[in-house]
Each structure stands twice: as C-alpha cells, then as structure tokens.
Design a protein around this motif. Sequence first.
Motif, PDB file in Angstrom:
ATOM      1  N   ARG A 121       0.871  -1.300   0.053  1.00 47.49           N
ATOM      2  CA  ARG A 121       0.055   0.077   0.095  1.00 47.49           C
ATOM      3  C   ARG A 121       0.739   1.257   0.136  1.00 47.49           C
ATOM      4  N   TRP A 122       1.944   1.188   0.133  1.00 48.25           N
ATOM      5  CA  TRP A 122       3.399   2.309   0.379  1.00 48.25           C
ATOM      6  C   TRP A 122       4.216   2.420  -0.853  1.00 48.25           C
ATOM      7  N   ILE A 123       4.126   3.632  -1.056  1.00 51.94           N
ATOM      8  CA  ILE A 123       5.370   3.868  -2.318  1.00 51.94           C
ATOM      9  C   ILE A 123       6.021   4.596  -1.518  1.00 51.94           C
ATOM     10  N   ASN A 124       7.548   4.870  -2.011  1.00 53.04           N
ATOM     11  CA  ASN A 124       8.326   5.957  -1.820  1.00 53.04           C
ATOM     12  C   ASN A 124       8.480   6.993  -3.115  1.00 53.04           C
ATOM     13  N   VAL A 125       7.988   8.478  -2.753  1.00 53.06           N
ATOM     14  CA  VAL A 125       8.094   9.378  -3.837  1.00 53.06           C
ATOM     15  C   VAL A 125       9.155  10.312  -3.145  1.00 53.06           C
ATOM     16  N   ALA A 126      10.326  10.547  -3.781  1.00 60.50           N
ATOM     17  CA  ALA A 126      11.120  11.857  -3.589  1.00 60.50           C
ATOM     18  C   ALA A 126      11.579  11.471  -2.087  1.00 60.50           C
ATOM     19  N   GLY A 127      11.883  10.321  -1.706  1.00 65.14           N
ATOM     20  CA  GLY A 127      12.355   9.962  -0.432  1.00 65.14           C
ATOM     21  C   GLY A 127      11.171   9.914   0.573  1.00 65.14           C
ATOM     22  N   ILE A 128       9.798  10.179   0.403  1.00 62.88           N
ATOM     23  CA  ILE A 128       8.694  10.315   1.161  1.00 62.88           C
ATOM     24  C   ILE A 128       7.906   8.963   0.908  1.00 62.88           C
ATOM     25  N   ASN A 129       7.622   8.360   2.103  1.00 61.58           N
ATOM     26  CA  ASN A 129       6.536   7.191   1.967  1.00 61.58           C
ATOM     27  C   ASN A 129       5.034   7.764   1.836  1.00 61.58           C
ATOM     28  N   LEU A 130       4.367   7.327   0.763  1.00 57.73           N
ATOM     29  CA  LEU A 130       3.048   7.873   0.769  1.00 57.73           C
ATOM     30  C   LEU A 130       1.991   6.584   0.499  1.00 57.73           C
ATOM     31  N   GLN A 131       0.910   6.790   1.126  1.00 63.98           N
ATOM     32  CA  GLN A 131      -0.284   5.762   0.817  1.00 63.98           C
ATOM     33  C   GLN A 131      -1.224   6.394  -0.007  1.00 63.98           C
ATOM     34  N   PRO A 132      -1.083   6.378  -1.237  1.00 65.97           N
ATOM     35  CA  PRO A 132      -2.022   6.835  -2.102  1.00 65.97           C
ATOM     36  C   PRO A 132      -3.399   6.885  -1.921  1.00 65.97           C
ATOM     37  N   SER A 133      -3.933   5.641  -1.236  1.00 68.82           N
ATOM     38  CA  SER A 133      -5.205   5.484  -0.894  1.00 68.82           C
ATOM     39  C   SER A 133      -5.850   6.623  -0.055  1.00 68.82           C
ATOM     40  N   GLU A 134      -4.980   7.231   0.902  1.00 62.41           N
ATOM     41  CA  GLU A 134      -5.581   8.276   1.581  1.00 62.41           C
ATOM     42  C   GLU A 134      -5.895   9.539   0.926  1.00 62.41           C
ATOM     43  N   PHE A 135      -5.356   9.694  -0.036  1.00 64.47           N
ATOM     44  CA  PHE A 135      -5.395  10.796  -1.047  1.00 64.47           C
ATOM     45  C   PHE A 135      -6.660  10.712  -1.970  1.00 64.47           C
ATOM     46  N   LEU A 136      -6.848   9.169  -2.396  1.00 67.44           N
ATOM     47  CA  LEU A 136      -7.824   9.055  -2.975  1.00 67.44           C
ATOM     48  C   LEU A 136      -9.390   9.470  -2.366  1.00 67.44           C
ATOM     49  N   PRO A 350      -8.923  10.075  12.431  1.00 67.35           N
ATOM     50  CA  PRO A 350      -8.712  11.435  11.668  1.00 67.35           C
ATOM     51  C   PRO A 350      -8.139  12.417  12.710  1.00 67.35           C
ATOM     52  N   PHE A 351      -6.970  12.762  12.417  1.00 61.72           N
ATOM     53  CA  PHE A 351      -6.382  14.012  12.805  1.00 61.72           C
ATOM     54  C   PHE A 351      -5.686  13.766  14.256  1.00 61.72           C
ATOM     55  N   VAL A 352      -6.042  12.304  14.815  1.00 62.81           N
ATOM     56  CA  VAL A 352      -5.458  12.145  15.959  1.00 62.81           C
ATOM     57  C   VAL A 352      -4.374  11.043  15.904  1.00 62.81           C
ATOM     58  N   SER A 353      -4.725  10.041  15.228  1.00 64.96           N
ATOM     59  CA  SER A 353      -3.439   8.999  15.203  1.00 64.96           C
ATOM     60  C   SER A 353      -2.316   9.718  14.302  1.00 64.96           C
ATOM     61  N   TYR A 354      -1.150   9.057  14.694  1.00 70.52           N
ATOM     62  CA  TYR A 354       0.068   9.622  13.942  1.00 70.52           C
ATOM     63  C   TYR A 354       0.174   8.753  12.537  1.00 70.52           C
ATOM     64  N   GLY A 355       0.511   9.852  11.478  1.00 64.66           N
ATOM     65  CA  GLY A 355       0.564   9.301  10.098  1.00 64.66           C
ATOM     66  C   GLY A 355       0.522  10.630   9.508  1.00 64.66           C
ATOM     67  N   GLY A 356       1.485  10.538   8.093  1.00 63.85           N
ATOM     68  CA  GLY A 356       1.603  11.671   7.200  1.00 63.85           C
ATOM     69  C   GLY A 356       0.512  11.738   6.385  1.00 63.85           C
ATOM     70  N   SER A 357       0.223  10.497   5.636  1.00 63.17           N
ATOM     71  CA  SER A 357      -0.574  10.364   4.500  1.00 63.17           C
ATOM     72  C   SER A 357      -2.026  10.360   4.930  1.00 63.17           C
ATOM     73  N   ALA A 358      -2.384  10.155   6.065  1.00 66.21           N
ATOM     74  CA  ALA A 358      -3.580   9.951   6.506  1.00 66.21           C
ATOM     75  C   ALA A 358      -3.971  11.330   7.244  1.00 66.21           C
ATOM     76  N   THR A 359      -3.202  12.005   7.628  1.00 66.05           N
ATOM     77  CA  THR A 359      -3.077  13.409   8.328  1.00 66.05           C
ATOM     78  C   THR A 359      -3.585  14.351   7.046  1.00 66.05           C
ATOM     79  N   ILE A 360      -2.613  14.329   6.112  1.00 66.15           N
ATOM     80  CA  ILE A 360      -2.832  15.250   5.113  1.00 66.15           C
ATOM     81  C   ILE A 360      -3.915  15.045   4.390  1.00 66.15           C
TER      82      ILE A 360
END
Length: 379
Positions: A121-136, A350-360
């Motif tokens: 579920r995770w990919i590395n983009v420019a050194g940053i791990n992203l979970q695309p489904s969070e932005f979907l 949402p907004f409470v758990s740790y996570g970059g892709s999920a939070t953004i």
Amino acid sequence: MKSLFGNNTNIAFSRADTSVLGIWWWTVDRWLLAAIILLMGIGALLVMSASPPVADRINVDSFHFVTRQFVFLGMAVVCMFGISLLPVKWVRRLASVMFLGVIFLLIITPFIGSDIKGAVRWINVAGINLQPSEFLKPAFAVVVAWMFAEGRLNPNFPGYIVSCLMLAVCIFLLMIQPDFGQTVVVTSIWSVQIFLAGLPIILVFCLGLGAVGLAVSAYLILPHVQSRVDRFLDPASGDNYQIERSMEAFMSGGVMGRGPGEGWVKNSIPDAHSDFIFAVAGEEFGLLFCVLVVGVFTFIIMRGLSRLMGERNLFVVLAVSGILVQFGLQAVINMASTLQLVPPKGMTLPFVSYGGSATIGIAIGMGFVLALTRKRPGE
C-alpha cells in the motif's frame, strides 16, 4: 477596522475588507474550523503521550514520532487553509487533477510499493513514503459528486455510468493491494452520494445486497479478513494481543484517567500511536475525555451537514456529504475496533492518530468541506 494586512497595528478583518483573506474570514464556517483545530490539538497531545514507548522499542529517538507528527500537522494546516480559499469551480478542478494523479499512483503501487504485513500500500516518492489511498478518498468524493450533479442537470451526460466506472476502477486497484478497509470507505462514499442524488429505493436495496455480497466475498477470499473476523467472533481462536491490551488500558484509566504520561498499559501496545491511540486516551485521560473526543467528531460532522441546509447546489451537497461520510466512518471504525465492537481494522483516527498520508489526506478533505460550505452570496 481595516484589513489585518493593510496596517500592522490592526488585529481583525473588517466586513468591508475585499481582500482574499478578508472575504475568506467572513464567509468560512469558523465554528467548524475551530473544531478541526481543536481535534488536531487533541491528536498532538495524544501522540506526545503515546509515541515515546513505541519509538524506544524500535531504537529511535523518543520524540521521533512526535517531531514528525508536528511536521505533518503543519503541512495539514497549510493544505486545509489553502484549499478552503478556493471557489467551487477550482475545488472541482483540483479534485479532478488529484484523482487522476492518485489513480496513476495506485496503478504503479503493486510494482514499486513496499510489502508490509502482506499488503502493498505504500510507495516512496522523492524519499517520502506515501499511501495513495489516503488521498484517493477526498478526491473521489468530490469528482463523483460532480458526475452525479452533471448527470442530474444534463440528461445527455452519463453521470451515473461514469461514477460506476470510477468506483469499479478504485475497488479493483484497492483490492489488488489488498486494502478491504479503504474499499469499504470508498464504496460507502459512493453509496451515500448516489442515494442523495435520487436513487430509487429498490436500487438502494440492491446496493445493500451487493455490499453484503462484497463483505462475504472478502471473508472467503482474503485470509487476513477471515482471520480478523474469526478472532472477533471467537477471541480464543487466534492472537488478540492488541485488543486485549486496549481493553485493559480503558479499564486502567477508568472515568478520570491515570494522568498524562502515567499510563503503563500503553507501553505494551505496538500500535499505540496510530491504530490504538484511542486506548491511550482512555488510559491516561479517562472516559470523560473519550466522550469529549467523540463529541468533537460529532460536532464536526453535524456542523458540516447543517451548513447544507437550504443549499441549492447539488454538487456541494453531494461532495460535502461524501467527505463527511468518510470522516465519520473512519472515526467510528477506529474507535469501535479499539473497543472490540467490530473486527479490528488498521484504520487511523482522523487528525488524532500518527501518520503523514492519513493526516494530510484528511486535511485536504476538510479543506474541501470548508471551501464548499463557505457563504456564497449571489450563487
């Protein structure tokens, strides 16, 4: 008063201020904005409390996750604020571009992504791990709402068919990973929106049967789904370590909690900073604080829906409803899983758990909500 940016001594916007920020201040829902900021503050507090033991277990700096989460929250605020400035037509355009970009990322994820616990579920983009489904999810909610609205306004436009194809593509790409939880969320967004768009009740019934069929198929086909359901129905059938520790944390905290940083059960919960952060809230701050957290989530959802009362723009109604369904469903699944009310599912609060892709990703969705629920005189 003059504009805040017209004179350094001013501290507020005037209603006569015609600057972008001035107009934004008097048209945005400030109660909704304040509730979202409050929820972010609660999340920051809980991550500071829950993450140091997790960091120590993996031999990194104790404030590794805290520092990163503050960076994520800063980025989330910038994204949410920037998007909330947009007019309706630019919300549609941004969501459309975002949707196409995320679909591309989902297509390449199985080929270049990282395998974590049997899922890619995770990919590395420019050194940053992203979970695309969070932005979907936020992009999907807005674009599908656009298709439904156009289909109602223009009988020659196949909005319903296009939305069905979009849903099918998303489900296919998510199940390849596999990610049944995100599939449920995306399907729920689409189902609520098509119902609000005027779906006949017989088709609603058929959709309900289809959802049941999808759930049964996932149980029969996906071993990890079957395992989680079996362990939920019969705790003795497998490892329920995190759920057991979670329930122990709630019992340890009682009504008032043990106090900030005083929890000890949290030290034995592997995902205390992410999927089980609500258990940390229960142990250290108690039942009353948990009720407060639930209340903030409820207020955000009800406030967002209340802004739709009297709204004539079908696209706005469908888009905001879809995003709020995503927001509320994720919160319910996370908290219910932590309380052993539903089978455990790796879904963040949402907004409470740790996570970059999920939070953004959530911040982008709430930015869409703030933008679409702004007062629009003359529209």
